[in-house]
Design a protein around this motif. Sequence first.
Motif, PDB file in Angstrom:
ATOM      1  N   GLY A   7       0.790  -1.228   0.000  1.00 13.50           N
ATOM      2  CA  GLY A   7       0.000   0.000   0.000  1.00 13.50           C
ATOM      3  C   GLY A   7       0.819   1.274   0.000  1.00 13.50           C
ATOM      4  O   GLY A   7       0.260   2.362   0.140  1.00 13.50           O
ATOM      5  N   GLN A   8       2.140   1.155  -0.177  1.00 17.16           N
ATOM      6  CA  GLN A   8       3.013   2.329  -0.230  1.00 17.16           C
ATOM      7  C   GLN A   8       3.126   2.764  -1.698  1.00 17.16           C
ATOM      8  O   GLN A   8       4.138   2.583  -2.362  1.00 17.16           O
ATOM      9  N   LEU A   9       2.057   3.363  -2.202  1.00 12.96           N
ATOM     10  CA  LEU A   9       1.917   3.590  -3.635  1.00 12.96           C
ATOM     11  C   LEU A   9       2.914   4.609  -4.176  1.00 12.96           C
ATOM     12  O   LEU A   9       3.410   4.463  -5.303  1.00 12.96           O
ATOM     13  N   ASP A  10       3.220   5.638  -3.414  1.00 12.00           N
ATOM     14  CA  ASP A  10       4.200   6.625  -3.893  1.00 12.00           C
ATOM     15  C   ASP A  10       5.585   5.999  -4.018  1.00 12.00           C
ATOM     16  O   ASP A  10       6.303   6.237  -4.996  1.00 12.00           O
ATOM     17  N   ASP A  11       5.960   5.200  -3.020  1.00 10.99           N
ATOM     18  CA  ASP A  11       7.243   4.497  -3.100  1.00 10.99           C
ATOM     19  C   ASP A  11       7.249   3.538  -4.281  1.00 10.99           C
ATOM     20  O   ASP A  11       8.258   3.381  -4.982  1.00 10.99           O
ATOM     21  N   SER A  12       6.119   2.898  -4.496  1.00 16.76           N
ATOM     22  CA  SER A  12       6.001   1.969  -5.613  1.00 16.76           C
ATOM     23  C   SER A  12       6.179   2.687  -6.940  1.00 16.76           C
ATOM     24  O   SER A  12       6.894   2.210  -7.835  1.00 16.76           O
ATOM     25  N   GLU A  13       5.546   3.836  -7.083  1.00 16.05           N
ATOM     26  CA  GLU A  13       5.649   4.589  -8.335  1.00 16.05           C
ATOM     27  C   GLU A  13       7.095   4.996  -8.601  1.00 16.05           C
ATOM     28  O   GLU A  13       7.594   4.880  -9.727  1.00 16.05           O
ATOM     29  N   ARG A  14       7.796   5.439  -7.565  1.00 14.90           N
ATOM     30  CA  ARG A  14       9.204   5.828  -7.743  1.00 14.90           C
ATOM     31  C   ARG A  14      10.049   4.614  -8.162  1.00 14.90           C
ATOM     32  O   ARG A  14      10.936   4.728  -9.019  1.00 14.90           O
ATOM     33  N   ALA A  15       9.778   3.467  -7.569  1.00 15.04           N
ATOM     34  CA  ALA A  15      10.555   2.268  -7.913  1.00 15.04           C
ATOM     35  C   ALA A  15      10.295   1.845  -9.355  1.00 15.04           C
ATOM     36  O   ALA A  15      11.231   1.507 -10.097  1.00 15.04           O
ATOM     37  N   TYR A  16       9.032   1.871  -9.774  1.00 15.15           N
ATOM     38  CA  TYR A  16       8.714   1.510 -11.161  1.00 15.15           C
ATOM     39  C   TYR A  16       9.327   2.499 -12.153  1.00 15.15           C
ATOM     40  O   TYR A  16       9.818   2.105 -13.216  1.00 15.15           O
ATOM     41  N   GLN A  17       9.284   3.771 -11.820  1.00 10.01           N
ATOM     42  CA  GLN A  17       9.874   4.769 -12.716  1.00 10.01           C
ATOM     43  C   GLN A  17      11.376   4.563 -12.854  1.00 10.01           C
ATOM     44  O   GLN A  17      11.942   4.702 -13.941  1.00 10.01           O
ATOM     45  N   LYS A  18      12.038   4.201 -11.745  1.00 11.72           N
ATOM     46  CA  LYS A  18      13.470   3.889 -11.813  1.00 11.72           C
ATOM     47  C   LYS A  18      13.703   2.644 -12.674  1.00 11.72           C
ATOM     48  O   LYS A  18      14.645   2.600 -13.486  1.00 11.72           O
ATOM     49  N   ALA A  19      12.839   1.659 -12.519  1.00  7.08           N
ATOM     50  CA  ALA A  19      12.953   0.433 -13.322  1.00  7.08           C
ATOM     51  C   ALA A  19      12.816   0.752 -14.808  1.00  7.08           C
ATOM     52  O   ALA A  19      13.578   0.233 -15.644  1.00  7.08           O
ATOM     53  N   LEU A  20      11.860   1.621 -15.150  1.00  6.80           N
ATOM     54  CA  LEU A  20      11.653   1.962 -16.555  1.00  6.80           C
ATOM     55  C   LEU A  20      12.760   2.863 -17.088  1.00  6.80           C
ATOM     56  O   LEU A  20      13.062   2.851 -18.291  1.00  6.80           O
ATOM     57  N   ASP A  21      13.390   3.645 -16.216  1.00  2.36           N
ATOM     58  CA  ASP A  21      14.576   4.409 -16.644  1.00  2.36           C
ATOM     59  C   ASP A  21      15.687   3.466 -17.092  1.00  2.36           C
ATOM     60  O   ASP A  21      16.404   3.744 -18.066  1.00  2.36           O
ATOM     61  N   LEU A  22      15.823   2.345 -16.373  1.00  2.00           N
ATOM     62  CA  LEU A  22      16.876   1.377 -16.677  1.00  2.00           C
ATOM     63  C   LEU A  22      16.466   0.415 -17.788  1.00  2.00           C
ATOM     64  O   LEU A  22      17.319  -0.033 -18.571  1.00  2.00           O
ATOM     65  N   LEU A  23      15.166   0.097 -17.860  1.00  2.00           N
ATOM     66  CA  LEU A  23      14.663  -0.874 -18.854  1.00  2.00           C
ATOM     67  C   LEU A  23      13.435  -0.287 -19.549  1.00  2.00           C
ATOM     68  O   LEU A  23      12.306  -0.741 -19.356  1.00  2.00           O
ATOM     69  N   PRO A  24      13.631   0.729 -20.394  1.00  2.14           N
ATOM     70  CA  PRO A  24      12.480   1.447 -20.980  1.00  2.14           C
ATOM     71  C   PRO A  24      11.623   0.596 -21.916  1.00  2.14           C
ATOM     72  O   PRO A  24      10.464   0.937 -22.158  1.00  2.14           O
ATOM     73  N   ASP A  25      12.168  -0.489 -22.453  1.00  6.96           N
ATOM     74  CA  ASP A  25      11.405  -1.297 -23.406  1.00  6.96           C
ATOM     75  C   ASP A  25      10.847  -2.579 -22.787  1.00  6.96           C
ATOM     76  O   ASP A  25      10.332  -3.446 -23.499  1.00  6.96           O
ATOM     77  N   ASP A  26      10.936  -2.709 -21.479  1.00  7.70           N
ATOM     78  CA  ASP A  26      10.469  -3.924 -20.812  1.00  7.70           C
ATOM     79  C   ASP A  26       8.953  -3.870 -20.656  1.00  7.70           C
ATOM     80  O   ASP A  26       8.416  -3.122 -19.837  1.00  7.70           O
ATOM     81  N   LEU A  27       8.263  -4.684 -21.446  1.00  5.94           N
ATOM     82  CA  LEU A  27       6.804  -4.652 -21.449  1.00  5.94           C
ATOM     83  C   LEU A  27       6.213  -5.139 -20.133  1.00  5.94           C
ATOM     84  O   LEU A  27       5.148  -4.678 -19.713  1.00  5.94           O
TER      85      LEU A  27
END
Length: 548
Positions: A408-428
């Motif tokens: 339920g820590q949605l803001d932390d989750s969003e930051r983690a996903y955004q970092k993941a997509l910065d590193l893997l922008p094409d990962d579906l």
Amino acid sequence: MQDKKLVSLWAVFVFAAAFIVYSGALSNDFLSVWDDPNYITENPDVTGLSLRNIKAAFTNTYVGNYAPFHIISYALDYTLFGLNPTAFHAVNNILHGINAVMVMLLILRISGNLRLSVLSALVFALHPLQVESVAWVTERKNILSTTFALGSFLTYIHFLMKKGWVPYAGSLLLFAAALLTKSSVVVIPVLLCLYIFLYESRSLSRFAPTIPFFILSAAASVAAVITQEAADISYIGGSPYATALTMVTVVVKYLRLFFFPVHLSPNYNPAVYQHLTIPVVLSMIILTALIAVLWVKRDNREVLFWAGWAVIPLLPVLQIIPMVTIMNDRYLYLPIIGLAPLTVKIIGRVARNKIWLVIVLLLLMSYQTYTRTKLWTAGPDLWLDAISHYPDNGNLYSSLGSLYQKLGQLDDSERAYQKALDLLPDDLEIHQQYGVLLLQMGKHREALIELQRVYDAGVRYELLISNLGYAYMDVGDTLTGMKYHKEVLSSNPRHANSIYGMAMGFEKLGDMNRAAVYWQRFLDVTPLNNPWRDEAKKRLEMATIKRR
């Protein structure tokens, strides 16, 4: 001939050492992310050892694997203990302890050396690389398949000694059980042939009884290939050549992790090589040197056998058939059986049989293993620890984002996903997970864009399609949303997420009769601990009242 009482005492010691060192896992919960929900906590087919659940285990695949005995073992746990994580972890510990004892007995049978057998079994049992297989309940399939496989191997040796068909039939049945738990044990017949070649007569008649084992292996291999093809997994780097170059370096990384087990991770992201580069060439040189050493030692049957046991079980996970993950600690569970006696022998020779050195190393390993078991729990520690070692691994941030989302820590989750997509922008896959988070955060149109992007790329995961249905319903397009839910249910009528979505859709359309039918279906297919059951019950009652 070894004293049976002494062997039994050491067997008890090995089992106890394995159980105690992994006892830190007994206080762990199930993992909130990865496969524990799919296999256990959200899987209705493990809620008791019923005929329906046994049939489901034999007629379904789970997380892309066909492993009915794996699923049935969870159903048995649930029948005995309920959904108690301590009990599930305890069963894993017990199975690992049994495996360690069988490793000791196997090495004793090969070498006749009790000290070598005990020390090697302890290396196998206590090595930090084994934590993933033991402390992660999902990897029950790894340790249970090994229990069956080792039992089959030892029973086959008994058959060779006694020439009785009862142990032969027992060995074959145990091997079948191993294959029905995890298909990677298909290599056991090859190991049997290696044993016969080195320790028995080399006449063809001695190899003939292994033919049924190879037939079972072939059937399991075909099933595994079909499953992998259904998952549409391609070769690393787009070609078998790139895969081969990459896996040469991965094998050397495995050796490094075995001898220096530091910076362990639940997810590795090894570099992919499409051409000969310095790391590839250096890895080839190292492996060539090891092959040369084996050639020099070719007259030493024991060295050849254990080297074979270290290499052959690694073959199914070297991407010969493309797999989802390139490299994992759990892939070394069986190979360590071969590496352990070789390592103890090397240390004994280098240290001139100073047993205290091996004992010190075992104590160090035990401490690291005990400490690491405590990371494999529902919180973020496992992922934060891995990220501290591999900060450029986008998959780790994705898993962390998924965990924060569950918590339920949605803001932390969003930051983690955004970092993941910065590193893997094409990962579906990460785009899909991020889209689900945006749904949860109420950012419906952004979620729809992310999920539709993945669907349009040709991905057809049930959960993706189901969540895409919710996204359309959330932006007011109920009929389109229900179309996607129907698509899921056409292939999997028990998909709870889409059953719930259909119930919601019919409610929005004012069709309470059909809504009630789908609310009841949801209750029928979900385990009692499903968090949405109470809401479904309330809506079923409301729909029943309104349709009167």
